[in-house]
Design a protein around this motif. Structure first.
Motif, PDB file in Angstrom:
ATOM      1  N   SER A 137       0.826  -1.203   0.000  1.00 49.30           N
ATOM      2  CA  SER A 137       0.000   0.000   0.000  1.00 49.30           C
ATOM      3  C   SER A 137       0.863   1.256   0.000  1.00 49.30           C
ATOM      4  N   MET A 140       2.242   1.668  -3.546  1.00 50.99           N
ATOM      5  CA  MET A 140       1.193   2.055  -4.493  1.00 50.99           C
ATOM      6  C   MET A 140       0.827   3.535  -4.354  1.00 50.99           C
ATOM      7  N   TYR A 141       0.636   3.986  -3.126  1.00 54.07           N
ATOM      8  CA  TYR A 141       0.229   5.375  -2.920  1.00 54.07           C
ATOM      9  C   TYR A 141       1.394   6.351  -3.125  1.00 54.07           C
ATOM     10  N   VAL A 319      -5.340  -7.172  -3.318  1.00 54.73           N
ATOM     11  CA  VAL A 319      -6.063  -5.966  -3.727  1.00 54.73           C
ATOM     12  C   VAL A 319      -6.527  -5.179  -2.511  1.00 54.73           C
ATOM     13  N   PHE A 322      -5.224  -1.527  -1.536  1.00 49.65           N
ATOM     14  CA  PHE A 322      -5.762  -0.235  -1.945  1.00 49.65           C
ATOM     15  C   PHE A 322      -6.338   0.531  -0.760  1.00 49.65           C
ATOM     16  N   ASN A 323      -6.607  -0.169   0.311  1.00 45.78           N
ATOM     17  CA  ASN A 323      -7.089   0.459   1.543  1.00 45.78           C
ATOM     18  C   ASN A 323      -5.901   1.052   2.291  1.00 45.78           C
ATOM     19  N   LEU A 380       1.968  -0.961 -10.888  1.00 44.15           N
ATOM     20  CA  LEU A 380       1.060  -1.391  -9.818  1.00 44.15           C
ATOM     21  C   LEU A 380       0.833  -2.896  -9.869  1.00 44.15           C
TER      22      LEU A 380
END
Length: 840
Positions: A137, A140-141, A319, A322-323, A380
């Motif tokens: 995460s 990704m961010y 997945v 994404f949180n 990603l």
């Protein structure tokens, strides 16, 4: 006004008089560094007019046409016909250029999956899925926030007419605020069509306050320059580490696959690959991009397909990353170790600054399309696939990339990865070339050889000295560190530093140029600046583990650039103080106190105004002087490119019989100066002839118009002027008139001609024909380049630090930099040097 040109008179004879526009001009018509200088040419003739006609003559000044100073007079007649904004590329051209960016811009970021997770989990051991999902995460961010949100949507729009990088931002700011430390700016430069940008009207008052604050505080000028130089030096420092890290990461994959393949073998093969990489740079960015782009396209396709395969096979639950809550849990569970792991996480965005620095090689839209459609989704998916593999194989952290590749595809993937690692270095190498070129043009780096590798794209360049320097440094780093983990500790510091500099400069652009809403201006540095500062604190913790290396390289280049700029500014100020008074030249007479022999002498100097001190040295040293003297000043203005029709300013110095002129050639920091001396000399003479013809035409027009107005005054002197007539005097001359076939000037209403048809034309002027004949005779005798072989020394009363910097460091750089005449390839037989010592 016997010569009609723009003369330079002694300062003692100058008096300021108000104009109708509320400005001021010199009464003697001398050269003024302002927009009003073009309206002041005819004022010197006013002293020769009788008192009875002086009022009419002054009124005529308001209607006199603007004098053209450009060398390229014919092109200036269609001013505005050219387009300076980037041409809109077709969809196919944009797609082709976006394909090229894969091979030049995104190589570094694209190869980051080779080592990101292995470095992150070397600081944080995997205990549960929280560490894996939290790290995923975070990665990704980070990619979504910095490269995607900041660079793609905001920073790329802050380009300087298609040019990117910290120096491009600095030149953009210099155009709207006088923050440059080199005092050679002229208000006439603002008339260059590509110099001015359309300012939005909202928040204009705040922008003006920021502008005034920057211009009045020398501390802010120096701070701004220091930030720009620091950001540029960090890009260069990053360019040294990127090839070493990328190539070793790819080659090290053989250690677990080939028996007996030890560290020495990794080092040897990595050095061989680096030699190959830097050897192909001379072919240019365009050829390298087309050669490398298919490989990188295949690499990104490989990352995406293997990532999808791993997600489906091992754990699709990744997945959940994404949180962003998993980022919080990651820090909550691991504490200080998680903060240390940020130093590895930042590796996923190395090369992000190349998106902006390499902008001059491509277009904004092509970089945006390539990142949004290819790079971002593939990265990603690749990281998600590695995280899914770690869910089932948490012990495979050290070789996570190659272990997650299906066994049957190992060798094809290894070959592609090795080629991609070579290409990854291309992004920072190209960015380094661009930064050095911009720094040279803006007077912040010693002159070195720059080769333009494309006839169509000015930004595609190759710098041999920097190329071989980077190669040697990369080989030393690989041979010394011998491990990707050690290099990773040194990696990322320079990248984060450049990001913070770009955030500060773009914030200033928002305030000064874009005039963005204040709330958005505050949000930009808070959002991105805070995130980058957190990453900076994490990577600084690795200084003792190798992070000192990029800082050492960056400090070296920072010292070189700041010293060169500091010495150049002091040298220019010394030349300004040593200017020769025009009174002294006028007292010598037209012969200049020596013998005038046929020929054209080109006196090169850096002054945009005044007579340089080298000319006095030439008069003392040489037994004779050329019949025509041209003071040539090559000046770089803070824009990427100056249109050819607006490049040259040509002025007369002194009276006609002195045959002395000034030529100011203005270049942007992307302009190419590789014409040979023959072409330059031919262009100079042709332009000078055009200037003389235009000057003679204006003198004839002024004389005939004055004669007609004096006749009008004598006829209607007893008739009071009507309000309508007073209004007509404020109309520019010839604004409502047209030329008819019989060479008479007739008003648009069809009234009687203002000038007699028998007026002498400029072509029939015997003075013009004599001057043109003298010029042609001088050209036939040849050109001589009169240069100053300058030695810059600090004054005796200067501090020890200044003496050390100027007398040793700056002097060393001047002795070893490229000579200015090398650009024009002037034969040595045509060069004459005069020794000069500048005390600063």
């Amino acid at each position: 006004m016997d010569d009609g040109g723009i003369q330079e008179e002694p300062p003692s004879a100058r008096f300021l008089t108000p104009t109708r526009s509320g400005g001021s001009r010199w009464v003697d018509g001398s050269e003024v560094d302002s927009l009003e200088e073009d309206r002041s040419v005819g004022d010197a003739a006013a002293a020769a007019v009788s008192r009875a006609s002086s009022g009419a003559f002054r009124r005529r000044l308001g209607k006199r046409p603007r004098r053209v100073d450009s060398l390229d007079v014919e092109a200036m007649n269609v001013r505005g016909a050219h387009g300076h904004s980037d041409k809109k590329l077709s969809l196919l051209s944009t797609a082709a250029m976006a394909f090229q960016t894969l091979g030049v811009v995104y190589g570094d970021m694209g190869t980051s999956p080779l080592y990101v997770f292995s470095d992150v989990f070397s600081k944080v051991p995997i205990k549960s899925e929280v560490e894996i999902l939290g790290a995923l995460s975070l990665v990704m961010y980070t990619i979504a926030l910095i490269p995607f949100a900041k660079y793609v949507f905001i920073v790329l729009k802050a380009n300087d007419n298609g040019e990117g990088g910290t120096f491009a931002l600095y030149s953009l700011i210099c155009r709207y605020a006088k923050v440059s430390l080199l005092p050679n700016q002229q208000r006439v430069d603002e008339q260059i069509s590509s110099f001015r940008l359309k300012l939005p009207t909202p928040e204009l008052e705040r922008a003006m306050c920021v502008k005034d604050y920057l211009e009045k505080k020398p501390l802010f000028k120096n701070t701004l320059l220091f930030l720009v130089l620091m950001g540029t030096s960090m890009v260069i420092g990053d360019g040294i580490l990127t090839p070493s890290m990328s190539v070793m990461s790819a080659v090290s994959g053989l250690q677990g696959q080939v028996p007996g393949f030890d560290t020495d073998a990794v080092v040897v093969i990595s050095i061989f690959v680096l030699l190959l990489l830097f050897s192909v740079q001379r072919f240019g960015t365009g050829k390298v991009g087309f050669m490398f782009a298919p490989i990188l396209a295949l690499w990104f396709l490989n990352l995406g397909s293997i990532g999808i395969y791993n997600i489906i096979k091992y754990d699709i639950s990744v997945v959940k990353a994404f949180n962003p809550v998993y980022i919080y849990l990651f820090f909550k569970i691991n504490g200080i170790k998680a903060w240390s792991a940020l130093g590895g996480c930042v590796l996923c965005i190395t090369g992000a600054e190349a998106m902006f620095a390499d902008l001059g090689h491509f277009s904004v839209k092509s970089i945006q399309v390539a990142f949004t459609a290819v790079v971002f989704p593939c990265l990603l998916i690749a990281y998600m696939g590695q995280a899914a593999f770690l869910m089932k194989n948490p012990l495979a952290v050290e070789r996570i990339f190659y272990d997650s590749v299906p066994k049957a595809l190992f060798w094809p993937v290894f070959v592609i990865a090795t080629l991609a690692a070579m290409i990854a270095s291309q992004a920072m190498i190209s960015a380094t070339f661009s930064c050095i070129k911009q720094a040279m043009a803006l007077g912040c780096f010693p002159r070195i050889k720059v080769i333009h590798t494309s006839k169509r794209v000015m930004g595609q360049i190759y710098i041999p000295v920097m190329n071989w320097f980077l190669m040697v440094m990369c080989i030393i780093i690989v041979a010394t560190f011998r491990s990707t983990n050690d290099i990773a500790n040194a990696y990322g510091i320079a990248e984060v530093g450049v990001m913070m500099v770009s955030t500060a400069l773009v914030t200033l652009v928002m305030l000064l140029i874009w005039q963005t809403n204040l709330f958005l201006v505050v949000c930009f540095p808070i959002l991105f600046g805070v995130v980058e500062f957190v990453y900076l604190t994490a990577v600084l913790s690795k200084i003792q583990e190798g992070g000192w290396l990029p800082l050492a390289f960056s400090s070296l280049f920072l010292c070189i650039m700041y010293t060169w700029n500091y010495g150049s500014v002091l040298k220019y100020q010394s030349e300004m103080r040593g200017k020769i008074s025009l009174d002294f030249i006028l007292d010598l007479g037209a012969t200049l106190g020596t013998v005038r022999v046929p020929g054209i002498g080109l006196v090169y100097n850096e002054l945009v105004q005044g007579i340089p001190s080298i000319f006095g040295q030439l008069l003392v040293t040489l037994p004779a002087m050329h019949s025509t003297i041209v003071f040539v000043c090559i000046k770089y203005v803070p824009i990427p490119s100056v249109p050819l029709e607006e490049r040259f300013l040509f002025r007369r110095v002194g009276q006609k019989d002195y045959h002395m002129f000034r030529c100011v050639a203005r270049y942007g920091y992307k302009d190419v100066r590789k014409e040979d001396h023959g072409f330059f000399e031919q262009l100079l003479v042709e332009s000078l002839e055009k200037f003389l013809r235009r000057e003679a035409q204006e003198i004839a027009l002024e004389a005939n118009t004055m004669e007609a107005e004096r006749d009008d005054v004598s006829v209607v002197s007893d008739v009071p002027p009507s309000p309508a007539g007073a209004g007509d005097l404020r109309v520019p001359l010839l604004s409502d008139q047209r030329l008819v076939d019989d060479n008479r000037i007739v008003t648009s209403e069809g009234s009687a001609p203002l000038l007699p048809s028998s007026s002498m034309s400029a072509e029939e002027d015997p003075g013009l024909e004599y001057e043109l004949a003298t010029l042609r005779e001088a050209m036939a005798s040849g050109f001589t380049y009169l240069l100053a072989h300058g030695d810059v020394r600090a004054r005796k009363e200067s501090f020890f630090t200044k003496k050390f910097i100027i007398n040793y460091f700056y002097a060393f750089l001047r002795r070893n930099c490229r000579a200015g005449t090398a650009t024009l390839k002037v034969p040595h037989s045509n060069i004459m040097r005069v020794g000069m010592t500048y005390m600063v």
